[in-house]
Design an enzyme around this catalytic site. Structure first.
Site, short mmCIF file in Angstrom:
data_model
loop_
_atom_site.label_atom_id
_atom_site.label_comp_id
_atom_site.label_asym_id
_atom_site.label_seq_id
_atom_site.Cartn_x
_atom_site.Cartn_y
_atom_site.Cartn_z
CE LYS A 40 -0.70 -0.17 4.86
NZ LYS A 40 -1.35 0.11 6.46
NE ARG A 140 -6.35 0.05 11.39
CZ ARG A 140 -5.03 -0.10 11.03
NH1 ARG A 140 -3.90 0.89 10.65
NH2 ARG A 140 -4.68 -1.41 10.09
CG HIS A 170 -3.78 -4.93 12.28
ND1 HIS A 170 -2.78 -5.34 11.79
CD2 HIS A 170 -2.89 -2.87 12.56
CE1 HIS A 170 -1.61 -4.09 11.02
NE2 HIS A 170 -2.15 -3.40 11.52
NE ARG A 223 -2.75 -7.81 7.70
CZ ARG A 223 -3.05 -8.43 8.61
NH1 ARG A 223 -3.94 -10.00 9.17
NH2 ARG A 223 -3.10 -7.77 10.21
CE1 TYR A 268 11.41 32.64 2.66
CE2 TYR A 268 11.22 30.03 3.06
CZ TYR A 268 10.70 31.07 1.98
OH TYR A 268 10.31 31.33 1.01
CB CYS A 314 13.08 26.66 1.35
SG CYS A 314 14.39 27.74 2.55
CG ASP A 316 10.45 24.21 -4.43
OD1 ASP A 316 9.55 23.94 -4.13
OD2 ASP A 316 10.02 25.75 -4.13
N1 PMH Z 1 -2.03 -5.38 8.22
C1 PMH Z 1 -2.62 -4.27 7.80
C2 PMH Z 1 -3.96 -4.95 8.39
C3 PMH Z 1 -2.01 -2.98 8.41
O1 PMH Z 1 -2.41 -2.29 8.36
C4 PMH Z 1 -0.34 -3.13 8.28
C5 PMH Z 1 0.35 -1.59 7.81
C6 PMH Z 1 0.04 -4.01 7.60
C7 PMH Z 1 -0.65 -5.18 7.65
C8 PMH Z 1 1.70 -4.65 7.55
O2 PMH Z 1 2.56 -4.00 8.92
P1 PMH Z 1 3.86 -3.71 8.28
O3 PMH Z 1 4.07 -2.56 7.92
O4 PMH Z 1 3.82 -3.37 9.95
O5 PMH Z 1 5.28 -5.22 7.98
N2 PMH Z 1 -0.54 -0.90 8.28
C9 PMH Z 1 0.06 0.60 9.18
C10 PMH Z 1 -0.53 1.67 9.34
O6 PMH Z 1 -1.97 2.11 9.42
N3 PMH Z 1 -0.10 3.05 9.31
O7 PMH Z 1 1.09 1.87 9.89
C11 PMH Z 1 1.37 0.61 9.30
#
Ligand code: PMH
Length: 377
Positions: A40, A140, A170, A223, A268, A314, A316
């Site tokens: 993601k 969540r 999670h 995951r 700045y 700044c 850029d």
């Molecule tokens: N599964 C879920 C549902 C997640 O939200 C995330 C990461 C992962 C797996 C992977 O986690 P990792 O990168 O620690 O292995 N989500 C997020 C988050 O929502 N904010 O920081 C990491």
């Protein structure tokens, strides 16, 4: 934002490091456990499609993304592997997901009712694959109630629109030494799992931290996210069981060099004033690239030497104090190795009082990504 290809600021992504990190994790898993690579947020800023391809070569079975658009981008790149959208998707997008064989996360019955309406409007729509999210303490998304989960599972069994492919939770504290809260979540998840009439294909709880440091609980999928990129999810707290190799470096060049004199100020607010004659270099990166204003005072590496950012960052440009006159065009390392020294993402995150996850996600797509090819094993 328009990527700035002709500016000498770029990110280098080492595909071999990504391969190594995924491959090492795969070796630790038993043969039945699938590794879904979490790609993601543009693969945590590393670039969705190139990272996804290397992960597949290294043995990833599927992918997790946050939004349906990210999933569609994978499909548009001809990636046919299983994809799970981890966030809640608008029910309206259910038919697109079904048509593209993208699995969606479901956290309550209402969503299924809405999605059924949209799916019923499409003739010959394939079944939508879903994963139940269970909220065992993250607070969540997901089912919190075992009875509601059971009732919805029965509904799904009887529905012609959906097929239950997975169930997950999670963890909020898998990256911490203290495991009390983690164990409570595990216990709740076991109750949730037991509420299903049939075990779905994928049962998963592990992010990187869980997979690195905890026994999986009756699971057959992980995951795997931040560790793909060679970053330790715990920061400094826990040691990884194998060497995580950081994949991302950030480089630029000195674009302008000048001498200033005692009493002259920089940037700045004129917050920095030279005490003596000093050499100042300007580097073309700024907060519009994700190099935060908080980075004022942090060092960069030039010719193996640490040079502090002076004055405010700044939009850029940043200015650094040089130990002597350096040439325009000299390479600047903001993240990565230069001669004997290295600036890690962890060091940057510590300096900015945040986590490396945030630093990499902030690196804007104005900065082009260059990919170092994999070396043959
Ligand atoms: N599964 C879920 C549902 C997640 O939200 C995330 C990461 C992962 C797996 C992977 O986690 P990792 O990168 O620690 O292995 N989500 C997020 C988050 O929502 N904010 O920081 C990491």
């Amino acid at each position: 934002m328009q990527p700035s290809y002709l500016r000498p600021t770029y990110i280098e992504v080492d595909q071999q490091a990504i391969y190594h990190n995924v491959h090492e994790e795969k070796r630790r898993l038993n043969a039945e456990t699938a590794l879904f690579a979490v790609v993601k947020a543009d693969a945590y800023g590393h670039g969705l499609i190139p990272v996804a391809r290397v992960c597949q070569e290294a043995g990833a079975t599927g992918f997790c993304v946050a939004t349906i658009d990210e999933a569609l981008a994978l499909r548009a790149a001809q990636i046919a592997a299983p994809i799970l959208v981890l966030g809640i998707t608008s029910a309206q997008a259910a038919p697109v997901a079904a048509a593209q064989n993208i699995s969606l996360t479901v956290g309550d019955q209402d969503w299924l009712d809405d999605a059924s309406n949209f799916l019923s409007e499409v003739t010959d729509c394939p079944q939508l694959k879903i994963h139940f999210a269970t909220d065992t303490g993250m607070g969540r998304i997901g089912f919190t109630d075992v009875v509601a989960l059971h009732t919805t599972a029965i509904f799904v069994e009887e529905s012609k629109y959906f097929t239950l492919e997975g169930i997950f939770t999670h963890f909020a504290t898998a990256d911490e030494k203290d495991t009390i809260y983690f164990e409570q979540q595990v216990a709740k998840f076991k109750l949730m799992l037991a509420a299903l009439p049939k075990r779905p294909r994928y049962v998963h709880v592990a992010n990187s931290a869980t997979s690195l440091w905890h026994e999986a609980c009756q699971c057959n999928m992980i995951r795997f996210g931040v560790a793909i990129y060679g970053l330790n999810p715990s920061g400094h707290a826990l040691a990884a069981p194998y060497d995580l190799q950081p994949a991302l470096s950030l480089f630029s060049e000195l674009i302008f060099v000048k001498q200033i004199h005692a009493g002259d100020s920089v940037s700045y607010g004129a917050t920095y004033t030279a005490q003596n004659d000093e050499w100042i270099g300007t580097i073309p990166i700024g907060y519009a690239d994700g190099w935060l204003r908080r980075m004022s005072g942090m060092t960069v590496l030039i010719k193996g030497q640490r040079c502090p950012i002076v004055g405010r960052v700044c939009m850029d440009q940043i200015m650094v104090r040089l130990p002597e006159k350096f040439a325009v065009g000299e390479k600047v390392t903001l993240i990565g190795r230069d001669e004997a020294d290295e600036i890690t993402l962890q060091e940057v995150a510590d300096y900015a009082d945040t986590i490396h996850y945030e630093i990499v996600c902030d690196l804007h797509d104005r900065i082009p990504r260059h990919y170092l090819p994999r070396r043959e094993d």
